[in-house]
Design a protein around this motif. Structure first.
Motif, PDB file in Angstrom:
ATOM      1  N   PRO A  18      48.103  40.094  41.041  1.00 43.98           N
ATOM      2  CA  PRO A  18      47.186  40.233  42.184  1.00 43.98           C
ATOM      3  C   PRO A  18      46.862  41.703  42.482  1.00 43.98           C
ATOM      4  O   PRO A  18      45.725  42.027  42.838  1.00 43.98           O
ATOM      5  CB  PRO A  18      47.945  39.573  43.335  1.00 43.98           C
ATOM      6  CG  PRO A  18      48.816  38.550  42.656  1.00 43.98           C
ATOM      7  CD  PRO A  18      49.229  39.210  41.364  1.00 43.98           C
ATOM      8  N   GLN A  19      47.841  42.592  42.317  1.00 44.94           N
ATOM      9  CA  GLN A  19      47.612  44.021  42.567  1.00 44.94           C
ATOM     10  C   GLN A  19      46.591  44.588  41.587  1.00 44.94           C
ATOM     11  O   GLN A  19      45.682  45.332  41.975  1.00 44.94           O
ATOM     12  CB  GLN A  19      48.925  44.816  42.449  1.00 44.94           C
ATOM     13  CG  GLN A  19      49.995  44.394  43.409  1.00 44.94           C
ATOM     14  CD  GLN A  19      50.882  43.266  42.853  1.00 44.94           C
ATOM     15  OE1 GLN A  19      50.525  42.534  41.938  1.00 44.94           O
ATOM     16  NE2 GLN A  19      52.055  43.119  43.459  1.00 44.94           N
ATOM     17  N   THR A  20      46.750  44.255  40.312  1.00 49.12           N
ATOM     18  CA  THR A  20      45.808  44.738  39.296  1.00 49.12           C
ATOM     19  C   THR A  20      44.425  44.161  39.545  1.00 49.12           C
ATOM     20  O   THR A  20      43.419  44.869  39.462  1.00 49.12           O
ATOM     21  CB  THR A  20      46.297  44.384  37.881  1.00 49.12           C
ATOM     22  OG1 THR A  20      47.500  45.112  37.622  1.00 49.12           O
ATOM     23  CG2 THR A  20      45.261  44.725  36.826  1.00 49.12           C
ATOM     24  N   ASN A  21      44.352  42.870  39.867  1.00 46.58           N
ATOM     25  CA  ASN A  21      43.053  42.255  40.112  1.00 46.58           C
ATOM     26  C   ASN A  21      42.352  42.913  41.296  1.00 46.58           C
ATOM     27  O   ASN A  21      41.152  43.191  41.241  1.00 46.58           O
ATOM     28  CB  ASN A  21      43.200  40.750  40.342  1.00 46.58           C
ATOM     29  CG  ASN A  21      41.908  40.019  40.108  1.00 46.58           C
ATOM     30  OD1 ASN A  21      41.450  39.901  38.981  1.00 46.58           O
ATOM     31  ND2 ASN A  21      41.298  39.541  41.185  1.00 46.58           N
ATOM     32  N   ARG A  76      38.887  44.845  41.125  1.00 42.78           N
ATOM     33  CA  ARG A  76      37.822  44.330  41.996  1.00 42.78           C
ATOM     34  C   ARG A  76      37.227  45.441  42.851  1.00 42.78           C
ATOM     35  O   ARG A  76      36.025  45.457  43.109  1.00 42.78           O
ATOM     36  CB  ARG A  76      38.390  43.215  42.864  1.00 42.78           C
ATOM     37  CG  ARG A  76      37.372  42.468  43.662  1.00 42.78           C
ATOM     38  CD  ARG A  76      38.001  41.204  44.246  1.00 42.78           C
ATOM     39  NE  ARG A  76      37.286  40.741  45.411  1.00 42.78           N
ATOM     40  CZ  ARG A  76      36.091  40.191  45.391  1.00 42.78           C
ATOM     41  NH1 ARG A  76      35.455  40.047  44.239  1.00 42.78           N
ATOM     42  NH2 ARG A  76      35.506  39.795  46.501  1.00 42.78           N
ATOM     43  N   SER A  77      38.047  46.395  43.248  1.00 45.10           N
ATOM     44  CA  SER A  77      37.544  47.510  44.065  1.00 45.10           C
ATOM     45  C   SER A  77      36.650  48.444  43.252  1.00 45.10           C
ATOM     46  O   SER A  77      35.859  49.187  43.816  1.00 45.10           O
ATOM     47  CB  SER A  77      38.709  48.300  44.672  1.00 45.10           C
ATOM     48  OG  SER A  77      39.375  49.064  43.683  1.00 45.10           O
ATOM     49  N   ALA A  96      36.322  38.644  39.844  1.00 42.14           N
ATOM     50  CA  ALA A  96      36.400  37.601  40.877  1.00 42.14           C
ATOM     51  C   ALA A  96      37.632  37.780  41.756  1.00 42.14           C
ATOM     52  O   ALA A  96      38.702  38.155  41.278  1.00 42.14           O
ATOM     53  CB  ALA A  96      36.445  36.228  40.211  1.00 42.14           C
ATOM     54  N   LYS A  97      37.461  37.490  43.037  1.00 44.95           N
ATOM     55  CA  LYS A  97      38.570  37.599  43.991  1.00 44.95           C
ATOM     56  C   LYS A  97      39.725  36.663  43.601  1.00 44.95           C
ATOM     57  O   LYS A  97      40.887  37.036  43.669  1.00 44.95           O
ATOM     58  CB  LYS A  97      38.081  37.267  45.399  1.00 44.95           C
ATOM     59  CG  LYS A  97      39.142  37.399  46.454  1.00 44.95           C
ATOM     60  CD  LYS A  97      38.573  37.138  47.845  1.00 44.95           C
ATOM     61  CE  LYS A  97      39.641  37.367  48.904  1.00 44.95           C
ATOM     62  NZ  LYS A  97      39.094  37.145  50.251  1.00 44.95           N
ATOM     63  N   HIS A 156      42.452  34.921  35.714  1.00 49.00           N
ATOM     64  CA  HIS A 156      43.412  35.826  35.065  1.00 49.00           C
ATOM     65  C   HIS A 156      44.731  35.838  35.846  1.00 49.00           C
ATOM     66  O   HIS A 156      45.804  35.947  35.254  1.00 49.00           O
ATOM     67  CB  HIS A 156      42.855  37.253  34.989  1.00 49.00           C
ATOM     68  CG  HIS A 156      41.793  37.449  33.962  1.00 49.00           C
ATOM     69  ND1 HIS A 156      42.070  37.647  32.626  1.00 49.00           N
ATOM     70  CD2 HIS A 156      40.445  37.494  34.076  1.00 49.00           C
ATOM     71  CE1 HIS A 156      40.949  37.812  31.963  1.00 49.00           C
ATOM     72  NE2 HIS A 156      39.929  37.713  32.817  1.00 49.00           N
ATOM     73  N   MET A 157      44.658  35.729  37.166  1.00 51.06           N
ATOM     74  CA  MET A 157      45.866  35.778  38.000  1.00 51.06           C
ATOM     75  C   MET A 157      46.714  34.510  37.858  1.00 51.06           C
ATOM     76  O   MET A 157      47.880  34.500  38.234  1.00 51.06           O
ATOM     77  CB  MET A 157      45.509  35.999  39.473  1.00 51.06           C
ATOM     78  CG  MET A 157      44.895  37.356  39.748  1.00 51.06           C
ATOM     79  SD  MET A 157      44.724  37.710  41.510  1.00 51.06           S
ATOM     80  CE  MET A 157      43.638  36.406  42.067  1.00 51.06           C
TER      81      MET A 157
END
Length: 189
Positions: free
Chosen positions: A119-122, A126-127, A133-134, A138-139
């Protein structure tokens, strides 16, 4: 992840040797089911990571059974390289990747750009990009972003779409294809 130790062959090297002989002696594929038609009695995945320098060439399924140790190695290979977190990759995603590779009839391994994402990498990606995608698959360990230097984004995407087994995204400007085991859909150009 070396294949040979000072004491001799590892299980991975032995499987690799088996793979070479099994592929040459594969049975008639006409009875294979679903999108893996042509997969025969073995399924194999070949990838490398430009981020970690690791390579994998793994038979992960034989005669209807997934090989637990091989799948574990695929999970480790497809980890979030930024955080070193490992998540079980959905076997359907691995199957889609392997089937697509088979359909393209290439020996070149995939370049894995992204497998599991924490989640941190995503959130970080995302930023920086609107294309992330939120609630990315992948998560959940259900997606991979892949590239082949010998095939175009269009060719890779068409192979994945012909599996009719999940989502396929074309990212031509970034030169990769997203494959996942979610709903059947496609996007991009």
């Amino acid at each position: 992840m070396t294949d040979i130790t000072s004491t001799g062959l590892t299980r991975r090297a032995l499987l690799g040797a088996f793979a070479a002989s099994a592929v040459a002696a594969a049975p008639n594929y006409s009875q294979a089911a679903g999108f893996l038609r042509g997969g025969g009695d073995i399924r194999r995945i070949r990838m490398y990571s430009g981020r970690t320098g690791e390579r994998i060439d793994m038979i992960y399924w034989i005669d209807g059974d997934y090989i637990k140790d091989a799948v574990k190695e695929v999970n480790h290979f497809m980890r979030d390289w930024r955080t070193d977190q490992v998540k079980s990759i959905d076997l359907r995603t691995i199957d889609i990747m392997a089937a697509s590779h088979n359909l393209m009839d290439v020996s070149e391994p995939y370049m894995l750009l992204s497998g599991y994402r924490s989640p941190q990498t995503n959130a970080m990606l995302r930023s920086r990009s609107r294309g992330v995608a939120k609630n990315s698959l992948h998560m959940k360990g259900q997606a991979a972003d892949l590239r082949l230097s010998s095939r175009s984004v269009g060719q890779i995407a068409r192979a994945a779409q012909s599996c009719r087994a999940g989502g396929v995204g074309r990212y031509s400007r970034s030169n990769f294809v997203h494959m996942d085991c979610g709903d059947v859909r496609n996007w991009g150009r």
